[in-house]
Design an enzyme around this catalytic site. Structure first.
Site, PDB file in Angstrom:
ATOM      1  N   GLU A   1       0.715  -1.365  -0.058  1.00  0.00           N
ATOM      2  CA  GLU A   1       0.059   0.163  -0.137  1.00  0.00           C
ATOM      3  C   GLU A   1       0.933   1.225   0.090  1.00  0.00           C
ATOM      4  OE1 GLU A   1      -3.502   1.619   2.757  1.00  0.00           O
ATOM      5  OE2 GLU A   1      -3.570  -0.832   2.293  1.00  0.00           O
TER       6      GLU A   1
ATOM      7  N   ASP B   1      -2.487  -3.150   2.912  1.00  0.00           N
ATOM      8  CA  ASP B   1      -2.893  -3.461   4.207  1.00  0.00           C
ATOM      9  C   ASP B   1      -4.000  -4.423   4.493  1.00  0.00           C
ATOM     10  OD1 ASP B   1      -1.048  -1.562   5.299  1.00  0.00           O
ATOM     11  OD2 ASP B   1      -2.523  -0.198   5.995  1.00  0.00           O
TER      12      ASP B   1
ATOM     13  N   TYR C   1      -0.566  -4.263  13.834  1.00  0.00           N
ATOM     14  CA  TYR C   1      -1.618  -3.214  12.929  1.00  0.00           C
ATOM     15  C   TYR C   1      -2.367  -2.621  13.589  1.00  0.00           C
ATOM     16  CZ  TYR C   1      -4.714  -2.611   8.967  1.00  0.00           C
ATOM     17  OH  TYR C   1      -5.565  -2.282   8.174  1.00  0.00           O
TER      18      TYR C   1
END
Length: 694
Positions: A8, A104, A301
């Site tokens: 990303e 992601d 994350y």
């Protein structure tokens, strides 16, 4: 045959490429060891605006609504076209026979990859990398367990439904209400119900009537007891006077040991709320800081809605906790670690809770920006607390009778601080409470105590509090929860990943404003925001309906609900809104129409050119001339069309431009921009350089 890995962001690509030993730098990608590693730059491919479907949509007219595309169109913005073309070229290379999606691991990451993949008309097979940490070990483990891309088709469908439903509601409702009320009114599927929450809170505050009340406090040796609230001041003063002449008899004594369990680990929303309460950070700031820490491999994350870890992580936690204690608390003491408290596979969806990594425990943190370090310390402290032992205290509750009235007192003393030894008063929620580290004296039922002093205290009932970032996030998370099924996995407005952006957009579009001190900021609806909620129908501002849609999107992710059915509901709601909505009576008082600002004469028909929400348009509705604020030509030369520039173009047919940027070479240049119109009356531009024209 090399595999193409698409991430990303460039920074993530570099982390993955390092692990894969793809160290050769090329134009827009890295290469080596059988891999090509490239990246997107956020959303390279986006939904096309309405005028891509039909030129008449360039102007906002009620009779053109609803706009419901049958075949959705996408576009690549000039600012990202270079990287898009690099990805397209890499996908089409003959020696690339498969891809790896490494964006992601979530709904939006899946959407970013798939839109580029389809826009490039790629048909090559791809696998999915799904990781919750950018540490080298996590990346290696992820590449050992790649999954077929087809397993995430339902996630992609949910992402498409989210994006397209937001477009349908935003485009149609914004145009409908803007045209009807003569103001630019941005409407959003999640944004408008969130605004409605703040307007209803302010209405409750405005309608609140404060009432006085009185309590009598009696002082004995070692502690103070209070009466119930009394409405009459005279009655309270009489009771205080009577107590001075009497003794207090102990009628009830209860003693118990209280154990307070450790808090759960952070999901994103809880972290944002804590960071706002403790440091005053906005939700967006906290997300930005945490995302940066994730990309630096220091936390896992961030865009997660889970507060637990998975069973396969259990063996790693004790060592991580000890290293975290040593790093953040500068202590070699071995602390208790009850890992089972934070393990629950059933309560982990896409990603587990946010925790620090071993990288954070082994890195010099002094170079971190202050905001990132503060957030990292919060996350580290929460891990240590969550696996800690309960905080224990001895609590005593006493009731006394004095002058025929009941008085109560409570005392508490901590016997085992447990997990609370690692936190401050603000984090424990005790910062506003009176400090009381002493226990009630050793008294028994029936004892008669001397009243040393009796006083009457006045208080007032208080209205609900204005929303802060922390409390609005909580309200968004819980909105509609009472109407949702008990087993619903996701309740509320938006998702942890989107709530910060929603609040920021409400502030940016001047529907909300931040007021208050540097640390404690309140989110207050503006007059414009209040007026908007007043004229919006229930289906647009309903928190429960929007929460229900969020639950259905989650069901689409799990393959339990049809994306077509979801989109059908959205289209039916918007069609009904356009057909049946009636203007609120006397709306011109609530929301006066903005006067159209004339900036010049139309070069096609000579009528006035007036400013609208999206640009400057000919007052003659049948004339196609328009100057768009979001202008692709200006974007291609690194500029933005302003009102001053538009005025000069209409007056002189040209405007001098400095610091233009070539999309091909990246070099800057100066030139004269010339406005022309084609045979159809549409605006066209060209650049005039010294020594020739381009």
């Amino acid at each position: 045959m090399p595999k193409l890995v698409i991430t990303e962001k460039p920074s993530v690509a570099q982390s993955i490429a390092k692990v894969l030993s793809a160290t050769k730098r090329c134009n827009g990608y890295l290469e080596g060891n059988g891999y090509l590693v490239s990246w997107c730059i956020g959303h390279l491919v986006e939904l096309a605006p309405p005028d891509y479907y039909d030129e008449r949509y360039g102007k906002w007219k009620k009779e053109d609504l609803p706009i419901l595309p049958a075949n959705w169109k996408y576009t690549v913005s000039p600012g990202t076209k270079k990287q898009f073309n690099i990805l397209k070229e890499l996908m089409n290379r003959d020696d690339v026979d498969s891809l790896i999606c490494a964006t992601d691991a979530g709904r939006e990451g899946e959407l970013i990859f798939r839109l580029v993949y389809h826009q490039c008309r790629c048909r090559k097979p791809f696998e999915r990398l799904w990781i919750s940490s950018l540490e080298d070990s996590a990346i290696r483990e992820g590449f050992r367990h790649l999954k077929p891309g087809i397993e995430y088709d339902a996630l992609y469908e949910a992402a498409l439904c989210r994006e397209r439903s937001d477009w349908i509601v935003g485009i149609n409702a914004t145009r409908l209400f803007s045209v009807l009320y003569g103001n630019t009114l941005n409407i959003g599927r999640v944004m408008s119900p969130t605004l409605a929450l703040t307007v209803m809170r302010e209405a409750a505050i405005a309608a609140f009537i404060s009432e006085p009340f009185y309590t009598v406090k009696i002082q004995m040796d070692g502690f103070t007891a209070s009466s119930e609230r009394i409405k009459s001041k005279e009655e309270a003063e009489k009771l205080a006077a009577d107590c001075k002449e009497a003794s207090a008899v102990v009628t009830k004594v209860e003693r118990k040991n209280r154990k307070e369990k450790p808090p759960l680990l952070y999901d994103l929303t809880t972290l944002q709320r804590e960071a706002n309460k403790i440091m005053g950070y906005t939700a967006q700031q906290t997300l930005d800081y945490t995302q940066s820490l994730y990309e630096k491999k220091m936390v896992t994350y961030p865009r997660t809605d889970s507060r637990y870890l998975t069973e396969d992580m259990a063996a790693l936690i004790p060592d991580l906790v000890q290293k975290t204690v040593k790093k953040f608390f500068v202590s070699d003491e071995t602390v208790p670690v009850r890992t089972g408290q934070v393990i629950n596979n059933k309560k982990v969806t896409d990603h587990h809770a946010i925790i620090p990594t071993k990288t954070a425990a082994e890195t010099d943190l002094t170079a971190l920006p202050a905001g990132e370090r503060a957030v990292l310390e919060l996350i580290a402290r929460r891990l240590v607390c969550a696996v800690g032992i309960p905080c224990e205290s001895d609590e005593t509750a006493v009731e006394l009778s004095c002058a025929d009235a009941v008085f109560k007192a409570k005392g508490s003393i901590v016997t085992e601080p447990g997990w609370k030894a690692f936190i401050s008063g603000v984090e424990s929620g005790n910062e506003d409470k009176e400090e009381d580290a002493s226990s009630i004296p050793d008294i028994q039922n029936g004892m008669e105590l001397t009243v040393r002093e009796a006083v009457c205290k006045e208080g007032k009932t208080v209205p609900p509090k204005h929303y802060t970032e922390a409390t609005l996030l909580q309200a968004m998370e819980n909105a509609g929860a009472e109407e949702m099924p008990e087993d619903a996995e996701r309740k509320g407005l938006g998702t942890p990943a989107t709530r910060a952006g929603i609040i920021e957009k409400l502030v940016r579009t001047e529907f909300l404003e931040r007021t208050g001190s540097k640390k404690t900021k309140y989110l207050i609806p503006t007059q414009k925001g209040t007026a908007l909620v007043t004229i919006l129908p229930e289906q647009i501002q309903s928190a429960s309906m929007t929460a229900e849609w969020e639950e259905k999107l989650l069901e689409i992710e799990r393959g339990e609900y049809s994306g077509d059915a979801f989109m059908g509901e959205i289209e039916a709601m918007i069609s009904d809104l356009v057909k049946n909505y009636q203007i609120v009576p006397d709306a011109e008082i609530l929301m006066p129409k903005q006067k159209s600002q004339k900036i010049g004469k139309c070069p096609v028909c000579g009528n006035d050119v007036i400013e609208g929400a999206k640009g400057w348009f000919c007052a003659n509705r049948s004339c196609p001339f328009a100057l768009w604020k979001q202008n692709r030509y200006f974007e291609s030369i690194g500029k933005k069309l302003t009102a001053s520039m538009a005025e000069k173009l209409l007056a002189n047919g040209k405007v001098r431009m400095k610091g233009c940027k070539s999309a091909k070479t990246g070099k800057t240049f100066d030139a004269v921009l010339i406005l022309e119109t084609d045979a159809y009356g549409k605006a066209r531009f060209r650049l005039d350089f010294e020594g020739g024209k381009k």
